[in-house]
Design a protein around this motif. Sequence first.
Motif, short mmCIF file in Angstrom:
data_model
loop_
_atom_site.label_atom_id
_atom_site.label_comp_id
_atom_site.label_asym_id
_atom_site.label_seq_id
_atom_site.Cartn_x
_atom_site.Cartn_y
_atom_site.Cartn_z
N LEU A 251 10.05 0.85 -3.83
CA LEU A 251 8.67 0.97 -3.40
C LEU A 251 8.71 1.45 -1.89
N TYR A 252 9.69 0.82 -0.94
CA TYR A 252 9.70 1.21 0.40
C TYR A 252 10.25 2.94 0.69
N GLN A 253 11.12 3.25 -0.40
CA GLN A 253 11.58 4.53 -0.41
C GLN A 253 10.45 5.60 -0.80
N GLU A 254 9.65 4.93 -1.94
CA GLU A 254 8.34 5.78 -2.17
C GLU A 254 7.65 6.03 -1.14
N ASN A 255 7.22 4.67 -0.31
CA ASN A 255 6.25 5.08 0.63
C ASN A 255 6.62 5.95 1.60
N LEU A 256 8.07 5.90 2.10
CA LEU A 256 8.46 6.76 3.13
C LEU A 256 8.21 8.03 2.89
N ALA A 257 8.69 8.55 1.60
CA ALA A 257 8.35 10.02 1.20
C ALA A 257 7.13 10.34 1.16
N LYS A 258 6.10 9.51 0.95
CA LYS A 258 4.68 9.98 0.83
C LYS A 258 3.86 9.90 2.02
N MET B 291 0.86 -1.09 0.01
CA MET B 291 -0.14 0.01 -0.13
C MET B 291 0.91 1.13 0.07
N ILE B 292 0.48 2.32 -0.74
CA ILE B 292 1.40 3.45 -0.78
C ILE B 292 0.04 4.57 -0.63
N PRO B 293 0.05 5.43 0.24
CA PRO B 293 1.03 5.21 1.38
C PRO B 293 0.65 3.95 2.44
N GLU B 294 1.56 3.80 3.26
CA GLU B 294 1.20 2.46 3.96
C GLU B 294 0.21 2.49 5.03
N THR B 295 -0.01 3.60 5.37
CA THR B 295 -1.32 3.88 6.09
C THR B 295 -2.16 4.92 5.67
N ILE B 296 -3.60 4.88 5.83
CA ILE B 296 -4.40 5.85 5.41
C ILE B 296 -4.86 6.97 6.27
N GLY C 281 23.78 4.46 1.14
CA GLY C 281 23.44 3.69 0.03
C GLY C 281 21.99 3.32 0.32
N SER C 282 21.20 3.82 1.35
CA SER C 282 19.66 3.43 1.47
C SER C 282 18.71 4.21 0.91
N GLY C 283 19.23 5.22 0.21
CA GLY C 283 18.41 6.15 -0.58
C GLY C 283 17.88 7.39 -0.05
N LYS C 284 18.75 7.86 1.05
CA LYS C 284 18.28 9.02 1.81
C LYS C 284 18.01 10.21 1.10
N THR C 285 19.04 10.42 0.17
CA THR C 285 18.94 11.61 -0.81
C THR C 285 17.90 11.65 -1.68
N LEU C 286 17.67 10.18 -2.27
CA LEU C 286 16.41 10.08 -3.24
C LEU C 286 14.91 10.52 -2.32
N ILE C 287 14.86 10.02 -1.07
CA ILE C 287 13.64 10.12 -0.39
C ILE C 287 13.41 11.65 -0.18
N LEU C 288 14.78 12.48 0.23
CA LEU C 288 14.56 13.86 0.43
C LEU C 288 14.20 14.71 -0.82
N ALA C 289 14.62 14.21 -2.04
CA ALA C 289 14.30 14.95 -3.30
C ALA C 289 12.92 14.77 -3.58
N SER C 290 12.19 13.41 -3.31
CA SER C 290 10.81 13.00 -3.76
C SER C 290 9.97 13.71 -2.61
N ARG C 291 10.48 13.94 -1.44
CA ARG C 291 9.62 14.65 -0.54
C ARG C 291 9.77 15.97 -0.85
N ALA C 292 10.51 16.80 -1.26
CA ALA C 292 10.45 18.18 -1.76
C ALA C 292 9.57 18.30 -2.94
N LYS C 293 9.67 17.23 -3.86
CA LYS C 293 8.69 17.36 -5.06
C LYS C 293 7.16 17.36 -4.56
N LEU C 294 7.02 16.39 -3.84
CA LEU C 294 5.42 16.08 -3.22
C LEU C 294 5.26 17.64 -2.54
N LEU C 295 6.10 18.17 -1.72
CA LEU C 295 5.62 19.18 -1.46
C LEU C 295 5.37 20.48 -2.12
N SER C 296 6.26 20.54 -2.87
CA SER C 296 6.00 21.34 -4.12
C SER C 296 4.70 21.43 -4.82
#
Length: 627
Positions: A236-243, A4-9, A257-272
Amino acid sequence: MAFMIPETIHSSATAGERLFFQTLKRDLPEDYLVYYEPDIKGKRPDFVIIGPDLGILVLEVKDYTKNTLHQLNRDDWTIKTSAGDIQTVKSPLLQARQYAFHLCDLLKRDKNLVQLAGKYHGSLKFPYGYGTVFTRLKQEEFIRHDLYSVIEPNLVLCRDEIDSDEEGYSQEHLVEKLQGMMPVFYRRSERLSDAEIQAIRYHLFPEVRISAEFGEPVPYQDQLLLSLHNIKTMDLYQENLAKQMGDKHRLIRGVAGSGKTLILASRAKLLSKEHPDWKILILCYGVPLARQLHSLIEQRDKSDLNSYVNIQVYNFHAWLRDTFRIVNDDQIPLLLDKIEKKEAILPKYEAILIDEGQDFAPEWLKLVSSVLSEETQSLLLVEDRAQNIFKRKTSLNQNIGLDFRGRSKVLTINYRNTAQVVQFAWDFYQKHSVLQNKVKQGTTEGVEILPPQSTKRRGPEPMVKRFANLREEMSLVCAKVYELYHEGIPLSEMAILYRIKNSYREPYIDTIRQQLSNSNIPFYWVTENAASKRQFNRKDESVKISTFDSVKGLDFRVVFIVNLESMPFKMEENEERDVALLYIGMTRSLQYLFLTYSGNSLFTRYLDEVELRRQQGTILEQARDQA
């Protein structure tokens, strides 16, 4: 159990949406993806389901009762609101249908997802469908009130078909009903591949994009189709965390290598996207990482030119210079004093996201928190204490006033490196770090170090080799560059890392550059000066030469670490800094890691021992094979 994305409703969802969410999560197959209220180019369907044997299904969910419905036809419904008013709305089935066509139009732009020949040429390669869910109406009520005359029975799910507490509920019936919402002529025997699902996510959700290679557009039926390959998206886990991330202060601690920077960039896009009127600031320590973050933010459709214009990306000192005209850290305390006395004019940002947070000094974080909007308090701090090259020893809560308790996430899986690189780097770190007694599982408090867990991706063991001098080291490097380039690895995916530029004995950087030039290998010296850092282009077809600290947050398929006897650097008071630097350098490697040296130091003696154990192990294996 579906993913599920997001993990919880969220709490604002209706009771019916929450019920249906839990049913899908529990009863759909594990390889199904379920998106709740995704933002797809300005459209927000209630649910989008992607299944390898299903295709894409769009569902609209309504909590209507029989008393809500006033007058219905296939296009418009007149309903009675909770306030008792009469209102005309679009038929939920028509709404779902329009959302499905919207998704279809986005995906049809990619030639890899379209049938270019045959009976169904021009259609997507996989089924797509749509339907409705009525969470407070049962099947017998649909029959009694003749509702099936305006919505076909196969396109409706009723309460007794989605609620496991209802008599006659069946998981098998639910799955069959969802599959029945697909057009019959679309059925095919082959499943959606992982690559096709990744392409679907790439097109529908720009915030999860990492990269893709664009070929020449393909002319087809009076239009040009995108020709993409090597598509990469967040997992999918990284996407879920960002959302899933909520508001206020948030902390993500993760291994290299856990994708921290990717999650940060994705989070910024979502907020934008959610708050186009917000001013959003992204900060990091290194200039090359700032360039990489720029690239991640700008990864979008060519038709999406105005996206993310409210996001500013800086390395900290460039932001300090451009915003406050400060060029020296020594001036920060004076500025903080003026802020405390309310004598300074400050910019305001509704959201601030900080990468490499472990390298931000307490005064930096105090300054950053002072320009954050008090109304939103949207601050995301991302860090890895094992990569702390400045050894910040401060409590975020006590010393700076940033409280992340209950709002922290831990990422322990290293997606970047092969299992061999992860283990090699971590063995080195544990052997040499004075913080080895701080290693703890799953913690977000204090200065503890997170032990990495590798994925199952495997590759060659890191190569360790001693030479007579740096020239011999570079001869190996040049030979390996040629060899791997002819095996299909671009020069842009190779990096040479060094600790010091020169010594009284030898100008190391001149030797590195000279032998690359003599071998006709294009290179770019990232850390030559401030201008070269600012002009750094990750995709430029050349081997990158850099110090360790300037490649934080970046990765390359091939990493050469040369002149290792210069580590730990004798002029460095804190040996722990060099432990972190070498760990950072090793974990930049996606696949191949080469470590060479021609002198003696604490680190090279350790590597000599590693190589000796390897040779002894090889001899033992050969002896066993011969026995």
